[in-house]
Design a protein around this motif. Structure first.
Motif, PDB file in Angstrom:
ATOM      1  N   THR A  30       0.832  -1.200   0.000  1.00 45.50           N
ATOM      2  CA  THR A  30       0.000   0.000   0.000  1.00 45.50           C
ATOM      3  C   THR A  30       0.868   1.251   0.000  1.00 45.50           C
ATOM      4  OG1 THR A  30      -1.733  -1.172   1.205  1.00 45.50           O
ATOM      5  CG2 THR A  30      -1.828   1.227   1.233  1.00 45.50           C
ATOM      6  N   ASN A  31       1.883   1.268   0.848  1.00 45.64           N
ATOM      7  CA  ASN A  31       2.778   2.424   0.912  1.00 45.64           C
ATOM      8  C   ASN A  31       3.532   2.616  -0.397  1.00 45.64           C
ATOM      9  OD1 ASN A  31       1.985   2.852   3.541  1.00 45.64           O
ATOM     10  ND2 ASN A  31       3.799   1.914   4.441  1.00 45.64           N
ATOM     11  N   ALA A  32       3.961   1.526  -0.985  1.00 49.35           N
ATOM     12  CA  ALA A  32       4.697   1.609  -2.247  1.00 49.35           C
ATOM     13  C   ALA A  32       3.809   2.157  -3.357  1.00 49.35           C
ATOM     14  CB  ALA A  32       5.246   0.245  -2.628  1.00 49.35           C
ATOM     15  N   SER A  33       2.561   1.732  -3.401  1.00 49.10           N
ATOM     16  CA  SER A  33       1.669   2.215  -4.460  1.00 49.10           C
ATOM     17  C   SER A  33       1.314   3.681  -4.244  1.00 49.10           C
ATOM     18  CB  SER A  33       0.409   1.366  -4.545  1.00 49.10           C
ATOM     19  OG  SER A  33      -0.365   1.508  -3.382  1.00 49.10           O
ATOM     20  N   LYS A  34       1.226   4.113  -2.989  1.00 44.74           N
ATOM     21  CA  LYS A  34       0.936   5.524  -2.708  1.00 44.74           C
ATOM     22  C   LYS A  34       2.085   6.417  -3.136  1.00 44.74           C
ATOM     23  CE  LYS A  34      -2.207   4.975   1.188  1.00 44.74           C
ATOM     24  NZ  LYS A  34      -2.364   5.130   2.639  1.00 44.74           N
ATOM     25  N   SER A  35       3.300   5.970  -2.927  1.00 40.16           N
ATOM     26  CA  SER A  35       4.467   6.798  -3.260  1.00 40.16           C
ATOM     27  C   SER A  35       4.914   6.614  -4.706  1.00 40.16           C
ATOM     28  CB  SER A  35       5.626   6.494  -2.314  1.00 40.16           C
ATOM     29  OG  SER A  35       6.083   5.180  -2.514  1.00 40.16           O
ATOM     30  N   GLY A  36       4.339   5.693  -5.434  1.00 41.74           N
ATOM     31  CA  GLY A  36       4.698   5.475  -6.828  1.00 41.74           C
ATOM     32  C   GLY A  36       5.930   4.607  -7.016  1.00 41.74           C
ATOM     33  N   VAL A  37       6.456   4.070  -5.941  1.00 39.42           N
ATOM     34  CA  VAL A  37       7.669   3.258  -6.025  1.00 39.42           C
ATOM     35  C   VAL A  37       7.420   2.006  -6.847  1.00 39.42           C
ATOM     36  CG1 VAL A  37       9.328   1.911  -4.692  1.00 39.42           C
ATOM     37  CG2 VAL A  37       8.605   4.145  -3.880  1.00 39.42           C
ATOM     38  N   ALA A  38       6.292   1.361  -6.636  1.00 41.31           N
ATOM     39  CA  ALA A  38       5.998   0.118  -7.356  1.00 41.31           C
ATOM     40  C   ALA A  38       5.886   0.378  -8.853  1.00 41.31           C
ATOM     41  CB  ALA A  38       4.709  -0.506  -6.823  1.00 41.31           C
TER      42      ALA A  38
END
Length: 117
Positions: A30-38
């Motif tokens: 969830t955190n990765a998708s929010k920050s665009g990292v994924a």
């Protein structure tokens, strides 16, 4: 009797640890998708085989074919620092890739001059 209690504790403990791990993994996604990292990681994997072309590298850094290596490094340092301050990782990465590309070009030129002598 003690063995049965110990076995139950181990089973319950491992269940709790497994649930905690799954929950932490979901939160990380969830955190990765929010920050665009994924998304960025997937794009980098797709682009992994693509190398920046020399004209694009020159355009990114704003240098010409006649520019010296020192000018390239000055432009790189300036653009890299500006993008580091403004938080644009994409542009910072683009500037870095441009420098890497031109570094190879200038090394080949230097090797060509050394062998012509």
């Amino acid at each position: 009797m003690a063995a049965k209690i110990l076995a139950n504790l181990i089973i319950m403990g491992s269940g709790i640890v497994a649930r905690a791990f799954v929950q932490a993994y979901r939160q990380a996604l969830t955190n990765a998708s929010k920050s665009g990292v994924a998304h960025e990681a997937v794009q980098n994997i797709k682009r992994g085989s693509k190398v920046m072309a020399e004209p694009e590298a020159r355009q990114v850094l704003g240098v010409t074919e006649n520019s010296s290596w020192e000018e390239v490094v000055k432009k790189y340092d300036n653009l890299f620092e500006r993008n580091a301050q403004n938080g644009s990782f994409y542009l910072q990465s683009k500037v870095h890739r441009a420098k890497e590309c031109l570094e190879v070009v200038y090394q080949k030129r230097a090797e060509g001059k050394n062998t012509d002598s």
